[in-house]
Motif scaffolding. Structure first.
Motif, PDB file in Angstrom:
ATOM      1  N   TRP A   1       5.849   9.100   9.903  1.00 48.20           N
ATOM      2  CA  TRP A   1       6.684   8.136  10.631  1.00 48.20           C
ATOM      3  C   TRP A   1       5.818   7.010  11.192  1.00 48.20           C
ATOM      4  N   SER A   2       4.658   7.365  11.739  1.00 46.40           N
ATOM      5  CA  SER A   2       3.750   6.346  12.262  1.00 46.40           C
ATOM      6  C   SER A   2       3.183   5.492  11.131  1.00 46.40           C
ATOM      7  N   VAL A   3       2.787   6.142  10.033  1.00 44.98           N
ATOM      8  CA  VAL A   3       2.254   5.416   8.873  1.00 44.98           C
ATOM      9  C   VAL A   3       3.298   4.441   8.327  1.00 44.98           C
TER      10      VAL A   3
ATOM     11  N   MET B   1      10.104   6.632   3.252  1.00 39.95           N
ATOM     12  CA  MET B   1       9.494   7.925   2.939  1.00 39.95           C
ATOM     13  C   MET B   1      10.146   8.566   1.724  1.00 39.95           C
ATOM     14  N   GLU B   2       9.366   9.376   1.036  1.00 43.45           N
ATOM     15  CA  GLU B   2       9.869  10.100  -0.134  1.00 43.45           C
ATOM     16  C   GLU B   2       9.100  11.408  -0.275  1.00 43.45           C
ATOM     17  N   ASN B   3       9.830  12.504  -0.449  1.00 41.34           N
ATOM     18  CA  ASN B   3       9.172  13.797  -0.642  1.00 41.34           C
ATOM     19  C   ASN B   3       8.700  13.956  -2.080  1.00 41.34           C
ATOM     20  N   VAL B   4       7.599  14.688  -2.233  1.00 38.92           N
ATOM     21  CA  VAL B   4       7.049  15.011  -3.546  1.00 38.92           C
ATOM     22  C   VAL B   4       6.935  16.527  -3.622  1.00 38.92           C
ATOM     23  N   ASP B   5       7.505  17.112  -4.660  1.00 45.67           N
ATOM     24  CA  ASP B   5       7.560  18.568  -4.765  1.00 45.67           C
ATOM     25  C   ASP B   5       6.225  19.130  -5.272  1.00 45.67           C
ATOM     26  N   ILE B   6       5.221  19.039  -4.385  1.00 48.19           N
ATOM     27  CA  ILE B   6       3.898  19.593  -4.677  1.00 48.19           C
ATOM     28  C   ILE B   6       3.498  20.467  -3.500  1.00 48.19           C
TER      29      ILE B   6
ATOM     30  N   MET C   1       0.836  -1.195   0.000  1.00 44.44           N
ATOM     31  CA  MET C   1       0.000   0.000   0.000  1.00 44.44           C
ATOM     32  C   MET C   1       0.878   1.253   0.000  1.00 44.44           C
ATOM     33  N   LYS C   2       0.430   2.258  -0.756  1.00 45.58           N
ATOM     34  CA  LYS C   2       1.116   3.544  -0.780  1.00 45.58           C
ATOM     35  C   LYS C   2       0.218   4.596  -0.153  1.00 45.58           C
ATOM     36  N   VAL C   3       0.827   5.484   0.646  1.00 48.00           N
ATOM     37  CA  VAL C   3       0.088   6.511   1.369  1.00 48.00           C
ATOM     38  C   VAL C   3       0.702   7.868   1.059  1.00 48.00           C
ATOM     39  N   LEU C   4      -0.157   8.868   0.914  1.00 48.39           N
ATOM     40  CA  LEU C   4       0.286  10.248   0.724  1.00 48.39           C
ATOM     41  C   LEU C   4      -0.093  11.056   1.953  1.00 48.39           C
ATOM     42  N   VAL C   5       0.892  11.784   2.509  1.00 47.37           N
ATOM     43  CA  VAL C   5       0.655  12.718   3.612  1.00 47.37           C
ATOM     44  C   VAL C   5       0.990  14.107   3.096  1.00 47.37           C
ATOM     45  N   THR C   6       0.073  15.057   3.244  1.00 46.60           N
ATOM     46  CA  THR C   6       0.354  16.396   2.747  1.00 46.60           C
ATOM     47  C   THR C   6       0.738  17.323   3.897  1.00 46.60           C
ATOM     48  N   GLY C   7       1.757  18.149   3.652  1.00 42.20           N
ATOM     49  CA  GLY C   7       2.241  19.080   4.656  1.00 42.20           C
ATOM     50  C   GLY C   7       3.752  19.013   4.782  1.00 42.20           C
ATOM     51  N   SER C   8       4.320  19.893   5.591  1.00 40.36           N
ATOM     52  CA  SER C   8       5.782  19.965   5.676  1.00 40.36           C
ATOM     53  C   SER C   8       6.291  20.166   7.092  1.00 40.36           C
ATOM     54  N   GLY C   9       5.414  20.063   8.084  1.00 42.83           N
ATOM     55  CA  GLY C   9       5.816  20.365   9.449  1.00 42.83           C
ATOM     56  C   GLY C   9       6.122  19.151  10.300  1.00 42.83           C
ATOM     57  N   GLY C  10       6.290  19.413  11.608  1.00 44.14           N
ATOM     58  CA  GLY C  10       6.546  18.331  12.546  1.00 44.14           C
ATOM     59  C   GLY C  10       5.377  17.378  12.660  1.00 44.14           C
TER      60      GLY C  10
ATOM     61  N   VAL D   1       2.268  -0.933   4.653  1.00 40.71           N
ATOM     62  CA  VAL D   1       2.681   0.228   3.852  1.00 40.71           C
ATOM     63  C   VAL D   1       4.066   0.007   3.259  1.00 40.71           C
ATOM     64  N   GLU D   2       4.147   0.155   1.927  1.00 39.92           N
ATOM     65  CA  GLU D   2       5.453   0.024   1.264  1.00 39.92           C
ATOM     66  C   GLU D   2       6.130   1.370   1.045  1.00 39.92           C
ATOM     67  N   ARG D   3       5.323   2.451   0.898  1.00 42.40           N
ATOM     68  CA  ARG D   3       5.905   3.757   0.613  1.00 42.40           C
ATOM     69  C   ARG D   3       4.997   4.849   1.168  1.00 42.40           C
ATOM     70  N   VAL D   4       5.620   5.858   1.780  1.00 41.73           N
ATOM     71  CA  VAL D   4       4.897   7.035   2.254  1.00 41.73           C
ATOM     72  C   VAL D   4       5.445   8.249   1.509  1.00 41.73           C
ATOM     73  N   TYR D   5       4.598   8.864   0.717  1.00 47.46           N
ATOM     74  CA  TYR D   5       4.973  10.097   0.019  1.00 47.46           C
ATOM     75  C   TYR D   5       4.516  11.284   0.861  1.00 47.46           C
ATOM     76  N   VAL D   6       5.360  12.297   0.954  1.00 45.67           N
ATOM     77  CA  VAL D   6       5.021  13.494   1.727  1.00 45.67           C
ATOM     78  C   VAL D   6       5.144  14.707   0.817  1.00 45.67           C
ATOM     79  N   ALA D   7       4.056  15.467   0.720  1.00 44.57           N
ATOM     80  CA  ALA D   7       4.028  16.612  -0.182  1.00 44.57           C
ATOM     81  C   ALA D   7       3.775  17.912   0.591  1.00 44.57           C
ATOM     82  N   PRO D   8       4.744  18.835   0.651  1.00 47.67           N
ATOM     83  CA  PRO D   8       6.070  18.749   0.037  1.00 47.67           C
ATOM     84  C   PRO D   8       7.131  18.126   0.947  1.00 47.67           C
ATOM     85  N   GLY D   9       6.821  17.949   2.244  1.00 47.59           N
ATOM     86  CA  GLY D   9       7.761  17.316   3.159  1.00 47.59           C
ATOM     87  C   GLY D   9       8.865  18.246   3.629  1.00 47.59           C
ATOM     88  N   ASN D  10       9.829  17.668   4.335  1.00 45.36           N
ATOM     89  CA  ASN D  10      10.980  18.413   4.847  1.00 45.36           C
ATOM     90  C   ASN D  10      12.199  17.500   4.827  1.00 45.36           C
ATOM     91  N   ALA D  11      13.285  17.932   5.445  1.00 40.42           N
ATOM     92  CA  ALA D  11      14.511  17.125   5.401  1.00 40.42           C
ATOM     93  C   ALA D  11      14.333  15.784   6.113  1.00 40.42           C
TER      94      ALA D  11
END
Length: 428
Positions: free
Chosen positions: A17-19, A43-48, A1-10, A25-35
């Motif tokens: 991290w919990s997801v 986890m992987e950031n997405v530039d959106i 399963m792939k999950v998208l989390v939107t936002g860039s904060g703590g 879950v095989e991959r968590v995309y974070v848009a736009p994410g942080n370091a």
């Protein structure tokens, strides 16, 4: 399963991290994410951009995203969850109408009054003179809130009537908070101890997360200007089992039922910021339509249940019968900020010491990855989190971790959790 989390904060790093800990879950995309979300496992950031809902929807379709979790309040208030659902995508978050609980302070206060949910006495105003007249009839200090979203900073506690007048004029005439301040809510100052009570709801049922308590003021002893949060810990000792039940019965249950009655079933995370009085009765300070930040970090640190399973159950209206389990230990988060926050602060400062961290977790907020180096990019930079058998032990461990980290202008409060520590020592 792939999950998208939107936002860039703590908050978003904590949720991602919990997801990511879910075996499903095989991959968590974070848009736009942080370091932090750029370097953590799975986890992987997405530039959106967080407000580019169309691009997020397109990404979710192209990448077979099974679940999207909208992290911040601004896109939720703008109707992001409605747009995802209209596109046939599974998304956790309240719709635009339900998100008005956070998007408009006056809407929220009217909702509380209409459904008999305890809160402070208040009045809402768009014009200066009646607002000042109302405030002059109240005892000091007086709480003045910009009606709209102001990133956690649109609240002023005026110690005198003259300062209340200045604040009202600044908000309504001086445009101190832009569109957020076209209307103000003026309310009585509540006395007691604050607690954060966060639940996940499916429109009719809800499940409470572990209780938490945060520190909004910038300086030690809860002094100074309000911020988005300088630290938090979980559980909140002030919420005894008896008070926990009162909160469910007097606040959460009527809120979920009230939204359904009003035709806007609430699906997603609901955050109640509460004041607990000396008799142990809660009153609502505010509702938020998403998880708290920095409360997310210590709560997720303690959570043992699969968050993805709960989120999917909420989107499918089947939370009843589910359970949430938490570690018995205490988790405490110290927020490390850029010097000057919540005012002006520098960006682009290199952060040292993160590779030394052991025995805890550093959740990133205002950070960016630049040429392989982690640098500051916001006011609240890191949420340094540790577990302990007591609040005192968790506090000591968290500050030991903070001591390993450095960057130009770095600042943090030195007393996160002080009330709970005093309670443990018998001083409270």
């Amino acid at each position: 399963m792939k999950v998208l989390v939107t936002g860039s904060g703590g908050r978003e790093h904590g949720l991602a991290w919990s997801v990511a800990s879910s075996a499903e879950v095989e991959r968590v995309y974070v848009a736009p994410g942080n370091a932090g979300t750029a370097i953590d496992d799975k986890m992987e950031n997405v530039d959106i951009d967080v407000m580019d809902i169309d691009a997020q929807i397109a990404f979710a379709k192209q990448n077979d995203i099974a679940l999207t979790i909208i992290g911040p309040e601004v896109p939720l208030v703008a109707g992001a969850a409605d747009q995802f659902q209209a596109a046939g995508l599974t998304c956790l978050g309240p719709g635009r109408e339900a998100a008005r609980l956070e998007g408009s302070k006056s809407f929220s206060k009217d909702f509380l009054e209409r459904h008999g949910i305890p809160t402070a006495r208040y009045g809402s105003f768009e014009n200066v003179d009646p607002a000042i007249e109302f405030s002059n009839g109240m005892s000091t200090p007086i709480v003045i809130k910009a009606d709209g979203l102001a990133a956690g900073k649109g609240v002023v506690i005026a110690p005198t009537h003259s300062e209340a007048e200045v604040t009202i004029r600044d908000m309504l005439s001086g445009n101190a908070f832009g569109e957020a301040g076209y209307r103000v809510v003026i309310e009585e100052f509540l006395v007691g101890e604050e607690a954060s009570f966060i639940v996940i709801a499916d429109g009719k049922s809800f499940l409470p997360f572990a209780t938490s308590q945060d520190h909004k003021a910038a300086f030690d002893g809860d002094k100074g200007p309000n911020t988005g949060g300088m630290g938090a810990y979980s559980p909140a000792p002030v919420v005894t089992p008896e008070i926990h039940q009162r909160i469910e019965d007097l606040v959460i249950k009527p809120a979920i039922e009230g939204m359904a009655e009003d035709g806007h079933p609430y699906v997603g995370f609901l955050y109640a910021g509460l004041m607990i009085d000396e008799e142990g009765y809660p009153r609502v300070i505010e509702f938020n339509c998403r998880f708290g930040d920095p409360e997310t970090q210590p709560v997720m640190m303690r959570m043992k249940t699969d968050l993805v399973r709960l989120c999917l159950a909420a989107t499918q209206g089947r939370l009843e019968g589910e359970q949430i389990e938490f570690d018995d230990q205490v988790a405490l988060t110290v927020v490390v900020v850029s010097g000057g926050y919540p005012g002006d602060y520098a960006k682009g400062c290199a952060i040292q010491g993160l590779s030394k961290i052991e025995g805890g977790k550093v959740f990133h907020a205002g950070t960016k990855l630049e040429d392989g180096e982690i640098k500051t990019s916001g006011g609240r930079v890191l949420g340094v989190t540790a577990l302990g058998q007591s609040v005192g032990e968790a506090q000591e461990k968290a500050y030991n971790l903070v001591n390993d980290i450095s960057f130009d202008g770095m600042y943090c409060r030195s007393d996160i959790g002080y009330r709970a520590v005093a309670r443990e020592k018998g001083d409270a």
